[in-house]
Design a protein around this motif. Sequence first.
Motif, short mmCIF file in Angstrom:
data_model
loop_
_atom_site.label_atom_id
_atom_site.label_comp_id
_atom_site.label_asym_id
_atom_site.label_seq_id
_atom_site.Cartn_x
_atom_site.Cartn_y
_atom_site.Cartn_z
N SER A 272 5.48 54.65 -32.90
CA SER A 272 6.00 54.70 -31.53
C SER A 272 5.90 53.36 -30.82
N VAL A 273 4.75 52.69 -30.98
CA VAL A 273 4.59 51.36 -30.36
C VAL A 273 5.59 50.39 -30.97
N GLY A 274 5.84 50.53 -32.29
CA GLY A 274 6.84 49.68 -32.93
C GLY A 274 8.20 49.85 -32.31
N ILE A 275 8.62 51.09 -32.07
CA ILE A 275 9.93 51.33 -31.44
C ILE A 275 9.97 50.74 -30.04
N ALA A 276 8.87 50.88 -29.30
CA ALA A 276 8.81 50.32 -27.95
C ALA A 276 8.94 48.79 -27.99
N VAL A 277 8.21 48.16 -28.90
CA VAL A 277 8.27 46.69 -29.03
C VAL A 277 9.66 46.26 -29.46
N GLY A 278 10.24 46.97 -30.45
CA GLY A 278 11.58 46.63 -30.91
C GLY A 278 12.62 46.78 -29.83
N SER A 279 12.48 47.80 -29.00
CA SER A 279 13.44 48.00 -27.90
C SER A 279 13.39 46.84 -26.91
N LEU A 280 12.19 46.40 -26.57
CA LEU A 280 12.05 45.26 -25.65
C LEU A 280 12.50 43.96 -26.31
N LEU A 281 12.20 43.81 -27.60
CA LEU A 281 12.61 42.60 -28.33
C LEU A 281 14.12 42.52 -28.45
N CYS A 282 14.77 43.69 -28.57
CA CYS A 282 16.22 43.74 -28.67
C CYS A 282 16.89 43.05 -27.49
N ASP A 283 16.34 43.26 -26.31
CA ASP A 283 16.90 42.66 -25.10
C ASP A 283 16.88 41.14 -25.20
N LYS A 284 15.82 40.59 -25.75
CA LYS A 284 15.71 39.13 -25.89
C LYS A 284 16.65 38.62 -26.98
N LEU A 285 16.69 39.31 -28.12
CA LEU A 285 17.54 38.89 -29.23
C LEU A 285 19.02 38.91 -28.85
N SER A 286 19.39 39.85 -28.00
CA SER A 286 20.80 39.99 -27.63
C SER A 286 21.21 39.10 -26.47
N GLY A 287 20.25 38.33 -25.93
CA GLY A 287 20.58 37.48 -24.78
C GLY A 287 20.91 38.29 -23.55
N HIS A 288 20.29 39.47 -23.40
CA HIS A 288 20.44 40.33 -22.22
C HIS A 288 21.88 40.84 -22.06
N ARG A 289 22.59 40.99 -23.16
CA ARG A 289 23.92 41.58 -23.09
C ARG A 289 24.13 42.45 -24.33
N ILE A 290 25.17 43.27 -24.30
CA ILE A 290 25.44 44.16 -25.42
C ILE A 290 25.85 43.32 -26.62
N GLU A 291 25.05 43.35 -27.67
CA GLU A 291 25.30 42.53 -28.85
C GLU A 291 25.27 43.40 -30.11
N PRO A 292 26.44 43.86 -30.58
CA PRO A 292 26.48 44.68 -31.79
C PRO A 292 25.94 43.95 -33.02
N GLY A 293 25.87 42.62 -32.96
CA GLY A 293 25.44 41.84 -34.12
C GLY A 293 24.01 42.07 -34.53
N ILE A 294 23.17 42.60 -33.64
CA ILE A 294 21.78 42.81 -34.05
C ILE A 294 21.55 44.22 -34.62
#
Length: 621
Positions: A272-294
């Motif tokens: 569960s903590v992994g999913i939470a961390v991944g969800s927050l990390l996704c925002d950074k990886l995508s540059g705060h926009r919808i990025e299908p590439g990740i």
Amino acid sequence: MTSQTGLLKQRRFLPYFITQALGAFNDNVYKNVLLILVAFAGPGVIGISTDLFINLAAGLFILPFFLFSAFAGELADKFEKSGFIRGVKLLEIGIMSLAAIAFIYESYMALLVLLFLMGTQSAFFGPVKYALLPQTLKPQELVSGNALVETGTFLAILLGTMVAGVIANMDGARDIAAISVVVFALLGYLSARSIPEVAAGDPSLKVSFSPIRQMKTTLAIARKDRVVLQSILGISWFWFLGASYLTQFPNFAKLHLGGNEATVSFLLTLFSVGIAVGSLLCDKLSGHRIEPGIVPIGAMGLTIFGIHLMVSTPAAPSTAASFVEFIADPSLWWVFVDLLLIGIFGGIFIVPLYSMMQARSEDSERSQVIAANNIYNALFMVTSAILAMVLLGVVGLSIPDFFLVLALLNLVVTLYVGKQVPLFALRFVIWFLSHSFYRVTHKNLQNIPKEGGALLVCNHVSYVDALILAGACPRPIRFVMDEDYYHLPVLNYFFRASRVIPIKLTSGSIRCALKEVKNQLSDGEVVCIFPEGQLTSDGDMQPFKRGIDLILKQSSVPVIPMALKGLWGSYFSREGGRALLKLPKRFWSKVEVEAGSPVQPEDARCDRLFSDVKTLRGDYR
């Protein structure tokens, strides 16, 4: 742009965030307290066998998602959303009040019926919960909002499960459970009262309860947009994997790791903590926009660490005598790491899918699309249970072997989705280029209109110019490209996926290309041309082709000069000879994409645009 912490300080998001987290928390407190009490109650108290009760509980909680999701989606589109949420939370208070009485009197069959009603309440809350976000958040905040929602949901599930265990082991557990579920329901309603009004999607929608008809209609709405449908199937596949892993944790911990009840909670915490961390990390990886590439990054991580989980499972269970010794056992550390990383890549995988599903759905139908997502989710979770019974019970696989099957199935699903929707593969390549070969920065891209047609005019430095521009621009781009480049091996796949308009300025095909450009601009699309007509061979800009004036004359929209800086000398440019036939000099070199001031159609001429682009480019090559 508002940061994640900034969103949590704003009334348009915080009350909603608290409400949905409390809902997930209370669901799990109620469900898990009930299951724990049942597990330790005598057969005469329950009236039926414990195994039958637990299986009935699982089925009754998920059944309402099939029966009522479509109806709930229509209601959520018809009515103002904050009032609808408050009505659903009042229903929760009523159900929990009845549950409190049933807890006190140890009426387990009544609690089972009320579990069905709690599933019904969740089925009604689901569509409005996700449909609300695109109406209250700015487009550039949608990924951040979804990341926070997924983080809050999974942490609430984890905390609810743990709190349920604590309550069930206390003296007077039934009385404490009775008070707790009512208090948490009241808190959820109080937080919902602070949610600002959110307009109805389609107030004129006619609603009548007809489960079969509504389910057909809802699923048909979801199928209208291929990307939306594939996003829904991707989300449902994630829930298939999640349900498969979580269901097996107790036996996995007991049979293969040598653990006890506390270790099961520890495995759940890691996941569960992994999913939470991944969800927050996704925002950074995508540059705060919808990025299908990740999304492919998340999918690949799920496969890699799912396979490694099977490999890292020890041949013999640990002999640890206590929980501290268990987590300190070196033979189990890779298992812990794998579970954490499966959760992290799961979070990276799911957040862009939720965001795309929301952003691409029509305002008047968004709740119904999310209702379709809930139906598919329920179907996939039921299928996961059936698959587990067949592979573990009938075929006789071990749990680590079952995890290997899940990882390999995930690989097959990833390849299938990539083939069905090339957008995911295309955006992954763009994301990879922007984060490995190049470090792309943007300047003045606000000059590109947020809506309506626009013609971009850019210098041409390398074979990946189109990919770099597509990754930088916040809107999809239709590129006009010389046929010779369009048919390049490998790249042609991505050019077709991004609907490139091939053109040959010296042939009769120019008429068809010009007509297509005019049509796309009239339809409000962003079109980009490279007026030099070929890659630069010396790093300097080449004169614009004479035929470009024909394209400019087709334009009745603003023309935006663009400049690519820093690509000359890269692996994909012609410095030092032919591109692609030399070793890269460096990785992660800085590249800048700059947009100039819009030029109105009547002023758009080759000489002026050449000067504007050259000025933007400056001394960069």
